[in-house]
Design a protein around this motif. Structure first.
Motif, mmCIF file in Angstrom:
data_model
loop_
_atom_site.group_PDB
_atom_site.id
_atom_site.type_symbol
_atom_site.label_atom_id
_atom_site.label_comp_id
_atom_site.label_asym_id
_atom_site.label_seq_id
_atom_site.Cartn_x
_atom_site.Cartn_y
_atom_site.Cartn_z
ATOM 1 N N VAL A 1 0.901 -1.238 -0.009
ATOM 2 C CA VAL A 1 -0.034 -0.108 -0.079
ATOM 3 C C VAL A 1 1.098 1.191 -0.058
ATOM 4 O O VAL A 1 0.632 2.140 -0.770
ATOM 5 N N TYR A 2 1.814 1.128 0.929
ATOM 6 C CA TYR A 2 2.769 2.467 0.910
ATOM 7 C C TYR A 2 3.577 2.606 -0.565
ATOM 8 O O TYR A 2 3.526 3.714 -0.866
ATOM 9 N N ALA A 3 4.025 1.591 -1.050
ATOM 10 C CA ALA A 3 4.462 1.699 -2.281
ATOM 11 C C ALA A 3 3.695 2.166 -3.426
ATOM 12 O O ALA A 3 3.989 3.220 -4.252
ATOM 13 N N GLN B 1 5.027 5.786 -10.478
ATOM 14 C CA GLN B 1 4.354 5.032 -11.572
ATOM 15 C C GLN B 1 3.175 4.098 -11.101
ATOM 16 O O GLN B 1 2.028 3.997 -11.713
ATOM 17 N N GLN B 2 3.288 3.496 -9.802
ATOM 18 C CA GLN B 2 2.257 2.741 -9.185
ATOM 19 C C GLN B 2 1.144 3.742 -8.838
ATOM 20 O O GLN B 2 -0.108 3.282 -9.345
ATOM 21 N N HIS B 3 1.302 5.000 -8.462
ATOM 22 C CA HIS B 3 0.362 6.030 -8.301
ATOM 23 C C HIS B 3 -0.392 6.372 -9.592
ATOM 24 O O HIS B 3 -1.747 6.377 -9.280
ATOM 25 N N ALA B 4 0.114 6.532 -10.746
ATOM 26 C CA ALA B 4 -0.362 6.797 -11.656
ATOM 27 C C ALA B 4 -1.291 5.714 -12.322
ATOM 28 O O ALA B 4 -2.157 5.856 -12.934
ATOM 29 N N ALA B 5 -0.757 4.348 -12.257
ATOM 30 C CA ALA B 5 -1.352 3.352 -12.317
ATOM 31 C C ALA B 5 -2.842 3.011 -11.761
ATOM 32 O O ALA B 5 -3.806 2.638 -12.463
ATOM 33 N N PHE B 6 -2.799 3.309 -10.578
ATOM 34 C CA PHE B 6 -4.024 3.125 -9.977
ATOM 35 C C PHE B 6 -5.117 4.315 -10.017
ATOM 36 O O PHE B 6 -6.063 3.961 -9.965
ATOM 37 N N THR B 7 -4.453 5.527 -10.167
ATOM 38 C CA THR B 7 -5.355 6.527 -10.189
ATOM 39 C C THR B 7 -6.020 6.868 -11.631
ATOM 40 O O THR B 7 -6.885 7.455 -11.877
ATOM 41 N N GLY B 8 -5.010 6.423 -12.697
ATOM 42 C CA GLY B 8 -5.169 6.932 -14.001
ATOM 43 C C GLY B 8 -4.873 8.325 -14.320
ATOM 44 O O GLY B 8 -4.985 8.652 -15.503
#
Length: 138
Positions: free
Chosen positions: A23-25, A31-38
Motif C-alpha cells: 500500500v505504501y509503495a 508509476q504505481q500511483h499513476a497506474a491506480f489513479t489513471g
C-alpha cells in the motif's frame, strides 16, 4: 491581511487486501500511483520531497515517511487559495494479510469538503483496492 478560512477535516478508514508495504509503495511510487489513479504523478519519495498528483491538480511536500507505516504530507488542491495547505496523514496498520488504512486530512477548506471527501473514496480508495487485488492475482 489574514483571512479566516473555515476548514473541516476528512477522516476515512479503508481495508485493503495487500500488506502495508505494498500500500505504501502504491501511494509513494509515481508509476504505481499513476497506474491506480489513471492520472499523471510526480513524487519525490523522500521527506521534504515535492509531489504533484492528479495530473497536476494536487501538489505539496512530504513531511514524514515511515516506510510501510505512515505518510504525512502538506497537501493542496489547485483550486484552493494560493498558499493554503492541508495536512494529509496516511496511517497503515497490518490487518491479517491486508492493511487498515486510516486517512486524515486536516484543514480542508469547508467549501471543498464534500467533493474532497467523495474524491478520496472514488479517485483513491476504490481504484487502489482494485489495483492491489489485481497485483495479488498476477
Amino acid at each position: 491581511m489574514s483571512q479566516n478560512l473555515e476548514v473541516r477535516n476528512v477522516q476515512q478508514t479503508v481495508e485493503l487486501s495487500a500488506p502495508p508495504d505494498a500500500v505504501y509503495a502504491a501511494l509513494m511510487d509515481a508509476q504505481q500511483h499513476a497506474a491506480f489513479t489513471g492520472f499523471d504523478a510526480e513524487i519525490d519519495a523522500r521527506e521534504g520531497g515535492a509531489f504533484a498528483t492528479g495530473s497536476g491538480l494536487n501538489s505539496g511536500y512530504t513531511l514524514v515517511l515511515v516506510p510501510g507505516r505512515r505518510i504525512v504530507q502538506a497537501w493542496r488542491h489547485r483550486d484552493w487559495s494560493e498558499h493554503h495547505y492541508s495536512i494529509a496523514t496516511f496511517d497503515l496498520v497490518p490487518m491479517g494479510r491486508g492493511t487498515r488504512l486510516t486517512f486524515t486530512q486536516v484543514g480542508v477548506p469547508a467549501d471543498a469538503y464534500e467533493w474532497m471527501d467523495e474524491g478520496w473514496r472514488t479517485t483513491y480508495w476504490s481504484p487502489l483496492a482494485r489495483y492491489l487485488a489485481m497485483r495479488r492475482r498476477a
